[in-house]
Motif scaffolding. Structure first.
Motif, PDB file in Angstrom:
ATOM      1  N   CYS A 439       0.529  -1.376   0.326  1.00  0.00           N
ATOM      2  CA  CYS A 439      -0.018   0.172  -0.340  1.00  0.00           C
ATOM      3  C   CYS A 439       0.969   1.582   0.143  1.00  0.00           C
ATOM      4  O   CYS A 439       2.023   1.790   0.518  1.00  0.00           O
ATOM      5  CB  CYS A 439      -0.828  -0.052   1.275  1.00  0.00           C
ATOM      6  SG  CYS A 439      -1.847   1.416   1.070  1.00  0.00           S
ATOM      7  N   ALA A 441       0.905   5.898  -0.496  1.00  0.00           N
ATOM      8  CA  ALA A 441       0.182   6.970  -0.643  1.00  0.00           C
ATOM      9  C   ALA A 441       1.001   8.054  -0.581  1.00  0.00           C
ATOM     10  O   ALA A 441       2.563   7.927  -0.588  1.00  0.00           O
ATOM     11  CB  ALA A 441      -0.026   7.051   1.237  1.00  0.00           C
ATOM     12  N   ARG A 468      -3.890  10.868  -0.948  1.00  0.00           N
ATOM     13  CA  ARG A 468      -4.203   9.340  -2.204  1.00  0.00           C
ATOM     14  C   ARG A 468      -4.241   8.188  -1.708  1.00  0.00           C
ATOM     15  O   ARG A 468      -2.526   7.570  -1.303  1.00  0.00           O
ATOM     16  CB  ARG A 468      -4.188   9.711  -3.522  1.00  0.00           C
ATOM     17  CG  ARG A 468      -4.022   9.062  -4.646  1.00  0.00           C
ATOM     18  CD  ARG A 468      -4.231   8.969  -5.980  1.00  0.00           C
ATOM     19  NE  ARG A 468      -5.024   9.932  -6.257  1.00  0.00           N
ATOM     20  CZ  ARG A 468      -5.234  10.874  -7.520  1.00  0.00           C
ATOM     21  NH1 ARG A 468      -4.205  10.043  -8.503  1.00  0.00           N
ATOM     22  NH2 ARG A 468      -6.130  11.658  -7.926  1.00  0.00           N
ATOM     23  N   VAL A 469      -4.633   7.681  -1.073  1.00  0.00           N
ATOM     24  CA  VAL A 469      -4.700   5.805  -0.675  1.00  0.00           C
ATOM     25  C   VAL A 469      -4.399   5.354  -1.557  1.00  0.00           C
ATOM     26  O   VAL A 469      -5.294   4.724  -2.068  1.00  0.00           O
ATOM     27  CB  VAL A 469      -4.555   5.809   0.491  1.00  0.00           C
ATOM     28  CG1 VAL A 469      -4.435   4.089   1.155  1.00  0.00           C
ATOM     29  CG2 VAL A 469      -4.674   6.946   1.571  1.00  0.00           C
ATOM     30  N   GLY A 470      -3.444   3.807  -2.183  1.00  0.00           N
ATOM     31  CA  GLY A 470      -3.581   3.115  -2.612  1.00  0.00           C
ATOM     32  C   GLY A 470      -2.796   1.517  -3.295  1.00  0.00           C
ATOM     33  O   GLY A 470      -1.914   1.856  -2.449  1.00  0.00           O
ATOM     34  N   GLU A 480      -3.297  -0.360 -11.301  1.00  0.00           N
ATOM     35  CA  GLU A 480      -3.598   0.432 -10.038  1.00  0.00           C
ATOM     36  C   GLU A 480      -4.848   0.636  -9.465  1.00  0.00           C
ATOM     37  O   GLU A 480      -5.828   0.563 -10.125  1.00  0.00           O
ATOM     38  CB  GLU A 480      -2.960   2.200 -10.897  1.00  0.00           C
ATOM     39  CG  GLU A 480      -1.873   2.051 -11.155  1.00  0.00           C
ATOM     40  CD  GLU A 480      -1.174   3.488 -11.683  1.00  0.00           C
ATOM     41  OE1 GLU A 480      -1.309   4.933 -11.351  1.00  0.00           O
ATOM     42  OE2 GLU A 480      -0.725   3.059 -13.070  1.00  0.00           O
ATOM     43  N   HIS A 482      -7.080   3.788  -6.779  1.00  0.00           N
ATOM     44  CA  HIS A 482      -7.093   4.361  -4.944  1.00  0.00           C
ATOM     45  C   HIS A 482      -8.144   5.134  -4.596  1.00  0.00           C
ATOM     46  O   HIS A 482      -8.935   5.022  -5.142  1.00  0.00           O
ATOM     47  CB  HIS A 482      -5.945   5.052  -5.335  1.00  0.00           C
ATOM     48  CG  HIS A 482      -6.464   6.256  -6.594  1.00  0.00           C
ATOM     49  ND1 HIS A 482      -6.145   6.132  -8.192  1.00  0.00           N
ATOM     50  CD2 HIS A 482      -7.212   7.545  -6.608  1.00  0.00           C
ATOM     51  CE1 HIS A 482      -6.620   7.161  -8.906  1.00  0.00           C
ATOM     52  NE2 HIS A 482      -7.131   8.103  -7.644  1.00  0.00           N
ATOM     53  N   ASP A 484      -9.098   8.773  -2.789  1.00  0.00           N
ATOM     54  CA  ASP A 484      -8.493   9.728  -2.141  1.00  0.00           C
ATOM     55  C   ASP A 484      -9.718  10.624  -0.733  1.00  0.00           C
ATOM     56  O   ASP A 484     -10.697  10.754  -0.901  1.00  0.00           O
ATOM     57  CB  ASP A 484      -8.493  11.236  -3.306  1.00  0.00           C
ATOM     58  CG  ASP A 484      -8.276  10.749  -4.534  1.00  0.00           C
ATOM     59  OD1 ASP A 484      -7.356  10.141  -4.304  1.00  0.00           O
ATOM     60  OD2 ASP A 484      -8.245  11.218  -5.763  1.00  0.00           O
TER      61      ASP A 484
END
Length: 822
Positions: A439, A441, A468-470, A480, A482, A484
């Motif tokens: 993970c 960010a 933004r965490v993805g 990809e 994510h 927000d």
């Protein structure tokens, strides 16, 4: 040696498909009407290596797209029947891949080319075909690579080529069906339909020239190198998938591994990405498969080379079938991601950090439909030479019927158990990927320092941001996804009232009241200017409040400023920049003052603007001299206050007028030089004293079932203040359409000195906001005024301060390019 047993079952299937769909123009009807004239069609080369590009000029450039090709290429050679195949089209124009020579493919030679629209033909043109480079052993090397490829995929499914061959087709686990199909192509019971047998002892079925041609074709396309690269890239992990043993043809099967952890999901998604190595036509692998398919489509109708073309087509079929096993049953795309992020709002000097946790991601497989998959194998072997209509003919057919009709081996036919279709459902896996290994960010506006291993984000400057965490794309085959979260660092705001003080007698004591908001640490430094604090306390206090200021006794000490500044140096305020303070102007009623008129104006390029200054001083009416200066921008001003703009272009200037001998007493005015099509003049009064004058105001128009206007107002690049406004979005007060006028509710917000003022309509709390009075409205411009109340609120949502705003405006409609006012 004769060829009657050449390519029964699997090999004969693709030969028949090539004859039916790829070549032989007699049975094809062009999807578009014939071109009016092909007489001018001309080859752009007179010689080409087989399978190289041959351009055709003299045809309409804007003819129908390649999925309904109207033109045919007719190849003639002495000693052979005519060979016909469609002309292709791309961004560079019309072309065809140079065929192998129909009589001497291993040596090349002369052929004659005509272009036809189905009725008329062009003049015959000579083309010399060069042979493909010799590549001894390329066919056998390719088959060896294909066996390694299928064996690797079979091991991943918990089986092998030998075990698949021993299985009865009707009892194969659903998840292994596409591998069973690959095995039928690669290692069938019938030696004439067995690539492995053909590679080992091809002379028993194929002639020596056929085997030489297979080497040349496989060497040219380097399918072995493509497959070897895919084998080498496959992650070396011992885990295997478990697939259900039973099947019910009436059901959609759930196939694929049980995935419960981030490492398991990482392995599976990386494998699915590697499995689809030839899916992207722009990739090197994709180009080999696509171009190989095009070439096979051109070769299949030639009696001399049709057999080797079909063998090459089966090689591509093996790759596709083995790829489908993994690509359809493993997670190959992300569908959702959620995370717990908090807190998301901070005071500017906060030492707290935001954290993210419980990052849950859902990944899905595409599923797989067996009959479509078999049909797709044929389509891929034929490549771009199938039109859209012809591809639909293959893909929409009952594959069980077509399997027998085209000669697909009995084992492959039995895979369908008489149903014609077996379907694997798309499947979802939901996994916690909170670990920093999987993970990531980022703060999109960089107003937070992000610590990925510690999973923290700390504010470093005031303002809004997005955290933004993805998922880490490198861990999941480049996929990809994510989520927000809006973040905010609230700027420390210091206020002081009154904003200005005029004393009637030097030495008076006046009260200064301050507030500080958005600060964890509320210490203040009260700089008294030329005065002193009359409460026995020094300059620094632990909080805001009211303090008595003893003003100076000498008139010469006026005017002066009192500055109250936040001393917090925590968190993002560690360096104390920029300063957060409020200013109180203290003047003596008989001291010097100067006011410039106009405060703001807009003029056209080349025009002049006359400024005047009104001076107040101890001796009213005395002949004080005024010093005029241009301190910023362009143009010039003389000592009579006459400003001269530049003759062309858009510019601005800041003008200052001061009193000679008292240059610290001054006033400023601003002028903009443009076409002056637009104008906004905002005055705020009440708890907020503020003015804005600009010639740049524009709006965007949207129609969401009701008209919505969003305004953009330029107040200068060096200002941190903001004005925003919208009209529309109120059900009880809709915005007018272009061409209409009205008075309706609007939204207006100000950010002045770091404090936000909002025009809010709230009947429950008896709050009236801002209205838009529109007096002129066309497709390209709007005139009117915004007028009403704006408020600041406490953290509990209570009204803190109220101000009144009045902003007459003329705005232009913006199309996203240059300002419409220029």
């Amino acid at each position: 040696m004769t060829r009657p047993q050449l390519l029964t079952r699997g090999l004969a299937a693709l030969t028949a498909a090539l004859l039916l769909f790829g070549c032989g123009g007699d049975s094809d009807t062009p999807a578009d009407p014939p071109a009016p004239d092909v007489a001018g069609a001309t080859l752009d080369v007179s010689a080409a290596t087989s399978l190289g590009r041959v351009g055709v000029t003299g045809l309409p450039a804007a003819k129908a797209a390649a999925d309904s090709l109207p033109y045919l290429v007719i190849v003639r050679a002495d000693g052979a029947e005519d060979v016909t195949f469609p002309l292709d089209h791309d961004a560079d124009g019309w072309f065809f891949p140079a065929p192998l020579h129909p009589v001497t493919p291993n040596a090349g030679g002369a052929v004659r080319i005509r272009v036809s629209d189905g009725t008329d033909q062009s003049d015959e043109q000579a083309l010399t075909l060069g042979a493909l480079p010799a590549a001894p052993g390329a066919f056998a090397a390719t088959v060896a690579s294909l066996r390694a490829y299928v064996e690797q995929r079979a091991a991943f499914g918990g089986t092998s080529i030998a075990e698949l061959k021993a299985m009865d087709a009707a009892a194969v686990a659903p998840g292994l069906l596409s591998l069973k199909l690959a095995q039928e192509y690669l290692d069938a019971d019938d030696p004439s339909a067995d690539l492995t047998e053909l590679a080992a002892d091809g002379a028993g079925v194929l002639s020596a020239p056929d085997l030489e041609l297979l080497d040349r074709v496989f060497g040219y396309f380097d399918l072995a190198g493509l497959v070897d690269a895919a084998v080498a890239e496959w992650p070396a992990d011992p885990a295997v998938l478990a697939f259900p043993a039973g099947r019910d043809p009436a059901k959609c099967f759930t196939v694929g591994p049980d995935i419960e952890t981030a490492p398991e999901l990482s392995i599976a998604m990386t494998r699915s990405a590697v499995a689809a190595f030839g899916a992207d036509p722009a990739s090197d692998a994709g180009r080999i498969l696509v171009n190989g398919g095009r070439a096979l489509g051109a070769l299949g109708g030639m009696p001399v080379v049709g057999g080797p073309a079909a063998v090459a087509g089966v090689g591509i079929g093996v790759v596709q079938a083995a790829t489908q096993f993994v690509a359809g049953t493993l997670p190959s795309r992300f569908t959702s991601l959620s995370a717990i992020v908090g807190p998301n709002a901070f005071n500017e000097d906060s030492e707290e950090a935001a954290t993210w946790s419980d990052v849950m991601v859902t990944a899905s497989s595409t599923g797989w439909t067996a009959d479509k998959s078999v049909a797709q194998t044929i389509v891929n072997a034929l490549g771009a030479y199938l039109s859209v209509a012809e591809k639909a003919k293959v893909l929409d057919s009952d594959i069980l019927r077509d399997a027998y009709a085209l000669g697909i081996s009995a084992g492959a036919g039995q895979l369908f158990d008489g149903t014609g279709i077996i379907e694997f459902c798309p499947r979802d896996w939901t996994v916690d990927i909170s670990s920093p290994l999987y993970c990531t960010a980022a703060a999109l506006q960089h107003r937070f320092d992000v610590d990925i291993p510690g999973q923290e984000a700390r504010p470093n400057q005031a303002g809004p941001d997005v955290l933004r965490v993805g998922a880490q794309p490198t861990q999941f085959g480049g996929r990809e996804i994510h989520v927000d979260t809006n973040m905010l660092v609230r700027e420390i705001v210091v206020t002081a009232t009154p904003a200005s003080v005029v004393v009637s007698q030097p030495g008076e004591t006046v009260n200064i009241t301050t507030t500080i908001t958005n600060a964890d640490l509320t210490t203040l430094r009260w700089s008294p200017g030329n005065g002193t604090w009359d409460d026995g306390t020094g300059w620094d206090t632990n909080d805001a409040g009211t303090r008595p200021l003893k003003t100076p006794t000498s008139p010469d000490d006026y005017p002066f400023n009192v500055i109250v500044e936040s001393l917090s140096r925590n968190g993002a305020r560690a360096d104390g920049v920029p300063a957060r303070y409020a200013t109180v102007r203290v003047a003596y009623e008989d001291s010097f003052r100067i006011f410039v008129t106009p405060n703001f104006d807009c003029i056209n390029p080349g025009e002049t603007l006359q400024f005047t200054a009104e001076v107040f001083g101890p001796a009213e009416g005395a002949p004080y001299d005024v010093l005029w200066e241009k301190v910023e921008g362009y143009g010039s001003i003389d000592q009579n206050g006459l400003y001269q703009s530049l003759s062309a272009g858009t510019s601005n200037a800041l003008i200052r007028a001061s009193i000679v001998g008292h240059e610290d007493v001054f006033d400023t005015a601003r002028v903009e030089v443009s076409t002056c099509n637009c104008r906004a003049d905002l005055v705020a009064s009440g708890s907020l004293y503020w003015e804005l004058h600009t010639s740049q105001i524009a709006y965007l128009v949207s129609d969401f079932g009701g008209w919505f206007y969003q305004f953009f107002i330029d107040i200068g690049n060096d200002s941190s203040d903001v004005v925003t406004a919208t009209i529309g979005g109120f059900e009880d007060s809709p915005a007018p359409a272009p061409g209409e006028t009205a008075t309706c509710k609007a939204s207006l917000a100000l950010v002045v000195g770091g404090r936000t003022w909002q025009g809010v309509w709230d009947e429950e709390n008896s709050l009236t906001g801002v209205s838009a009075v529109i007096t002129m409205h066309t497709l390209d411009a709007m005139e009117g005024r915004f007028v009403g109340n704006v408020y600041t609120f406490t953290e509990n949502g209570d009204v803190e301060f109220t101000a009144t705003v009045d902003m007459p405006f003329r705005a232009g409609r913006w199309d996203g390019g240059a300002w419409p006012c220029d």
